[in-house]
Scaffold this active site. Structure first.
Site, PDB file in Angstrom:
ATOM      1  N   LYS A 183      -9.201 -25.738 -41.335  1.00  0.00           N
ATOM      2  CA  LYS A 183      -8.743 -25.078 -42.548  1.00  0.00           C
ATOM      3  C   LYS A 183      -7.237 -24.809 -42.416  1.00  0.00           C
ATOM      4  CE  LYS A 183      -7.952 -20.977 -43.873  1.00  0.00           C
ATOM      5  NZ  LYS A 183      -6.782 -21.343 -44.727  1.00  0.00           N
ATOM      6  N   GLU A 258      -3.934 -17.945 -30.846  1.00  0.00           N
ATOM      7  CA  GLU A 258      -2.471 -17.897 -30.675  1.00  0.00           C
ATOM      8  C   GLU A 258      -1.954 -16.952 -31.753  1.00  0.00           C
ATOM      9  OE1 GLU A 258      -2.602 -20.538 -27.519  1.00  0.00           O
ATOM     10  OE2 GLU A 258      -1.057 -19.195 -28.249  1.00  0.00           O
ATOM     11  N   CYS A 292       6.242 -17.446 -34.021  1.00  0.00           N
ATOM     12  CA  CYS A 292       5.683 -16.369 -33.195  1.00  0.00           C
ATOM     13  C   CYS A 292       6.434 -16.208 -31.899  1.00  0.00           C
ATOM     14  CB  CYS A 292       4.217 -16.643 -32.926  1.00  0.00           C
ATOM     15  SG  CYS A 292       3.958 -18.196 -32.083  1.00  0.00           S
ATOM     16  N   GLU A 388       6.716  -7.627 -35.569  1.00  0.00           N
ATOM     17  CA  GLU A 388       7.248  -8.986 -35.699  1.00  0.00           C
ATOM     18  C   GLU A 388       7.891  -9.103 -37.084  1.00  0.00           C
ATOM     19  OE1 GLU A 388       4.120 -11.935 -35.630  1.00  0.00           O
ATOM     20  OE2 GLU A 388       5.268 -13.109 -34.177  1.00  0.00           O
TER      21      GLU A 388
END
Ligand SMILES: NC(=O)C1=CN([C@@H]2O[C@H](COP(=O)(O)OP(=O)(O)OC[C@H]3O[C@@H](n4cnc5c(N)ncnc54)[C@H](O)[C@@H]3O)[C@@H](O)[C@H]2O)C=CC1
Ligand SMILES: O=C(O)[C@H](O)CS(=O)(=O)O
Length: 486
Positions: A183, A258, A292, A388
């Site tokens: 997906k 991840e 990331c 983040e």
């Protein structure tokens, strides 16, 4: 909708791919894919749900016996053909990526090469799924360790690397002998569908690779609850990763996660200034800061602070915001309005807590083009160092001692990537061993490549991708005892 500037228009596919059939949603529902730079509609893809996802899982299950029965060399040959087709169509794949994700065309071309490198790598690793023999404890017994494919796999991938995050998951799965249901992000499905077209041309059998486009909840709910799916690999936010982990708990699925990061980049007084500036630019502004592993906090020791800030400001001022399709653009638009709002929230918070703005503007309204921002006098009290940011913001924190730097760097629930710059061998070992992150760069701002394991600790996830370790994520180890031999 516009005619996209592709050489091969067949690479733009507005259908999902299940059991080697191109299909629409059962109810005809579609999702619109827009260009983040212009807001214009690029395409419409099917919005599939649980029932179509179930069919994709059933197709994968049906394909598994024959796929696992193929030799590693046969699986590798198909991966190699796919790799070649991706490189032959890299210009079109890069254009599709820039149009749907926004990154500059030069970065998109780089991602196609990076994504293809995983297919090449695992075509080679397929032949090295070595088991082992165990010295027998008795004369009548022999013990071997077999490596066997885990089974039907699911993958859920993010928008920031629409090609590489798919190949980094499906290449090892296919190499190991596993079929897969993927997906892609609803924001960037076109890259995934183009990969499927090329996989079809390469000759992968029906059901081995399936792409289900649509909104996450229905598809994700089926991938996590269906017991036929033995393994789920996810790249994205820690929030969603935690949710998927909970949803996968009932039948103890294998997981690769991840997730988010909060990378420190530390510049010591004894750093090579130019290396440190180049490393900070490479790590911070790749994909407009939407990775990331981007440096999320830049810690600079007092003795080099002013020289580093001045040099970094010069480099940041040379960056050029714009449409990724325009020559010379180095910073594309952010992916959506939420991303812009998050950057604005972090900047407002930092400035209200005493940070100083050296360069750039706080984004206002819905303008997706965020000029790169350089902040100084940043502290641990500010959101920009706690969360983040996922945008082109370089927050500079000043420190005095090495111990302070390590404490600040490790003071985060994330543990994905970290970077530091020093010319001292002794400091390199002390700091490299003390940093609590899955990947650490010394005197470099780039640590993402197929040959090295990619992954983090703490809330940055589970497992590793790429490298030798990446194949093990899709293999089961079986201790095979043969008794009664004497
Ligand atoms: N670690 C990484 O590489 C990435 C981290 N992020 C982090 O996540 C934040 C939000 O970015 P998003 O794109 O919104 O990430 P996200 O985690 O919401 O989306 C990533 C993927 O997960 C899917 N997803 C979302 N909710 C789901 C659910 N309930 N069930 C199943 N699948 C679901 C999405 O459709 C997409 O395919 C970013 O600001 C960044 O901090 C985002 C992308 C990549
Ligand atoms: O999701 C991401 O941000 C990627 O994993 C980063 S990288 O592998 O392209 O560096």
């Amino acid at each position: 909708m516009p005619t996209l500037p592709l050489n091969d228009h067949d690479l733009l596919r507005e259908q999902a791919f299940i059991n080697a059939q191109w299909c629409d949603a059962d109810d005809g529902a579609t999702l619109t894919v827009t260009n983040p730079a212009t807001g214009e509609e690029l395409a419409r893809v099917p919005s599939l749900g649980a029932s179509e996802t179930r069919r994709a899982i059933e197709a994968a299950e049906a394909a598994w016996p024959a796929w696992r029965a193929r030799t590693a060399a046969e699986r590798a040959a198909l991966l190699e053909r796919w790799y070649t087709l991706i490189l032959e169509n890299s210009d079109d794949l890069a254009i599709l990526m820039t149009l749907e994700q926004g990154k500059p065309l030069s970065e998109a071309r780089g991602e196609i090469q990076y994504g293809a490198s995983f297919i090449k790598w695992f075509a080679e690793e397929a032949r090295r799924a070595y088991g082992e023999t165990i010295p027998s404890p008795s004369a009548d017994r022999r013990i071997v360790i077999l490596k066997q494919p885990v089974g039907v796999c699911g993958a859920i991938t993010p928008w920031n690397f629409p090609t590489a995050m798919i190949t980094r998951k499906c290449a090892p799965a296919l190499a190991a002998g596993c079929p897969i249901v993927i997906k892609p992000s609803e924001l960037t499905p076109l890259s995934a569908l183009a990969l499927a077209i090329l996989a079809e041309r390469a000759g992968f059998p029906p059901g081995v690779i399936n792409i289900v486009t649509g909104l996450p909840e229905g598809i994700g709910g089926e991938l996590t609850s269906n017991p036929t799916v033995r393994k789920l690999s996810f790249t994205g936010s820690t929030r969603v990763g935690s949710l998927l982990m909970r949803q996968s708990a009932d039948d103890i699925k294998r997981l690769s996660l991840e997730l988010g990061g909060n990378a420190p980049l530390i510049v010591f007084d004894d750093a090579d200034l130019e290396l440190a500036v180049a490393g900070a630019m490479a790590s911070k502004f790749r994909n407009a800061g939407q990775t990331c592993v981007c440096a999320n906090r830049i810690l600079v020791q007092s003795g080099i602070h002013d020289r580093f800030v001045a040099r970094l400001a010069t480099e940041i001022a040379a960056l050029r915001c714009g449409d990724g399709m325009e020559e010379g653009t180095t910073i594309g638009p952010l992916i959506n309005d939420q991303a812009v709002s998050k950057v604005a929230r972090h900047l407002d918070d930092a400035l209200s807590h005493g940070a100083e703005r050296v360069l750039g503007e706080v984004p206002s309204g819905q303008d997706r083009f965020v000029t790169p921002v350089l902040l100084t006098k940043v502290t641990e009290a500010m959101l920009v160092t706690q969360e983040e940011t996922f945008g082109p913001v370089a927050p500079i924190m000043q420190f005095d001692s090495e111990e302070d730097a390590i404490r600040i760097a490790n003071a985060t629930p994330y543990g994905l990537a970290a970077y530091f710059f020093t010319e001292s061998v002794r400091r390199a070992w002390r700091v490299g061993e003390a940093l609590e992150f899955g990947m650490v760069g010394l005197n470099t701002g780039s640590i993402s490549m197929e040959v090295a394991p990619f992954g983090g600790m703490k809330q940055s996830g589970l497992g590793r991708e790429g490298a030798r370790q990446g194949l093990d994520e899709y293999l089961e180890e079986k201790a095979f005892h043969m008794g009664g031999l004497s």
